[in-house]
Design an enzyme around this catalytic site. Structure first.
Site, PDB file in Angstrom:
ATOM      1  N   LYS A  10      47.188 -17.586 -63.089  1.00 24.05           N
ATOM      2  CA  LYS A  10      45.960 -16.929 -63.537  1.00 24.05           C
ATOM      3  C   LYS A  10      44.883 -17.961 -63.805  1.00 24.05           C
ATOM      4  O   LYS A  10      45.152 -19.138 -64.066  1.00 24.05           O
ATOM      5  CB  LYS A  10      46.196 -16.083 -64.799  1.00 24.05           C
ATOM      6  CG  LYS A  10      46.694 -16.849 -66.038  1.00 24.05           C
ATOM      7  CD  LYS A  10      45.611 -17.549 -66.838  1.00 24.05           C
ATOM      8  CE  LYS A  10      46.159 -18.257 -68.073  1.00 24.05           C
ATOM      9  NZ  LYS A  10      45.162 -19.178 -68.677  1.00 24.05           N
ATOM     10  N   ASP A 137      50.301 -14.454 -72.738  1.00 25.33           N
ATOM     11  CA  ASP A 137      49.890 -14.348 -71.339  1.00 25.33           C
ATOM     12  C   ASP A 137      50.901 -13.625 -70.464  1.00 25.33           C
ATOM     13  O   ASP A 137      50.611 -13.326 -69.298  1.00 25.33           O
ATOM     14  CB  ASP A 137      49.662 -15.743 -70.746  1.00 25.33           C
ATOM     15  CG  ASP A 137      48.416 -16.427 -71.277  1.00 25.33           C
ATOM     16  OD1 ASP A 137      47.566 -15.752 -71.879  1.00 25.33           O
ATOM     17  OD2 ASP A 137      48.298 -17.658 -71.093  1.00 25.33           O
TER      18      ASP A 137
END
Length: 298
Positions: A10, A137
């Protein structure tokens, strides 16, 4: 039969950070974008829980139960009332300790792979609960695409995103996420820290697919802390912009730096300029958005 799951890295196109909470975490407005750099985690039957790893910087990946992949298997097995007897093999391509959620990605991938291997058919909502237990996350690694993360980043709302092209510069060594947050707290001590909010302009630019518009509004509240701990990253950021990137920022807590570019052709030029500058160890070219954790055909 073994099960292999592919999972993306990401980049945070906006990371707004609030003041430290009583529990030590920070409220965030975290606009996640999954990019086409992937790890693959394979779960296979075994007599006990074990982990192996191959790929760039594999020697830096813990192979004990501190690895989020192992913890994912343990939590899922405990909820199902079974033993976590599985061998997990990580094919690593996401930079290690680089601010791109590589460890979180492996946790999400292991969770999905073990669920499929053990035939548990765990509801998606429960998988996301386990992801949130593993780390801030990890839920996004399961979901992928583009999303706004609030709370400490684990509460996700999907957002629209056009196609964008990126170059990532991999630094020597990693940066500890807790250390970067501590430095953020030190740098902001004695000053008001506003409540984090997603930027409407950024969300609009992300949905539009316009790289110039997105480049104008990229933001990371942790960048100053990462640069304080690793001042040489400023040279990497400058080299990428000088090489033709539209915009540059530290990815998450760093030390990987992210460069938004106009197209694939420009990406190759920026990567070459970064490598020639001597300010990074390696570069990776990617596009976004990318799908979240996905079981690959056997």
């Amino acid at each position: 039969m073994a099960v292999t799951v592919r999972v993306p890295a990401k980049v945070n196109v906006q990371l707004a950070v609030g003041a430290a909470r009583p529990d030590g975490f920070h409220d965030l407005a975290n606009v996640f974008l999954a990019v086409s750099l992937f790890d693959e985690v394979t779960a296979a039957p075994a007599d006990t829980l074990s982990i192996t790893c191959e790929g760039p910087d594999a020697d830096q990946v813990p192979l004990d139960r501190t690895n989020l992949a192992a913890r994912a298997a343990e939590i899922l097995a405990a909820r199902a009332g079974i033993e976590p007897d599985v061998h997990l093999h990580i094919a690593k391509n996401i930079p290690v300790a680089g601010g791109m959620a590589g460890g979180s990605a492996d946790g999400a991938a292991a969770l999905l792979a073990c669920d499929a291997l053990w035939g548990l058919n765990t509801p998606r909502a429960e998988l996301l609960d386990i992801c949130a237990e593993l780390g801030s996350d990890v839920p996004f690694s399961l979901v992928g695409g583009a999303a706004l993360g609030t709370g400490r980043g684990e509460l996700l709302t999907p957002v629209g995103a056009g196609t964008f092209h990126w170059v990532f510069a991999v630094a020597d060594g990693g940066l500890s996420t807790p250390a970067v947050f501590r430095e953020f707290d030190r740098l902001t001590a004695g000053t008001p820290v506003p409540a984090p909010e997603a930027s409407p302009a950024l969300l609009a630019a992300l949905a539009s697919g316009d790289p110039d518009a997105l480049g104008a509004v990229l933001a990371n509240d942790l960048q100053a802390a990462a640069l304080s701990l690793r001042p040489q990253l400023a040279g990497t950021l400058a080299a990428g912009v000088d090489g033709g990137a539209l915009a540059a920022l530290v990815s998450g807590s760093g030390p990987t730096t992210a460069f938004l570019v106009a197209d694939e052709e420009t990406a190759a030029k920026v990567a070459a300029a970064l490598e020639a500058s001597g300010t990074c160890r390696a570069t990776r070219i990617a596009s976004s958005p990318a799908a979240g954790a996905t079981v690959l055909p056997s």
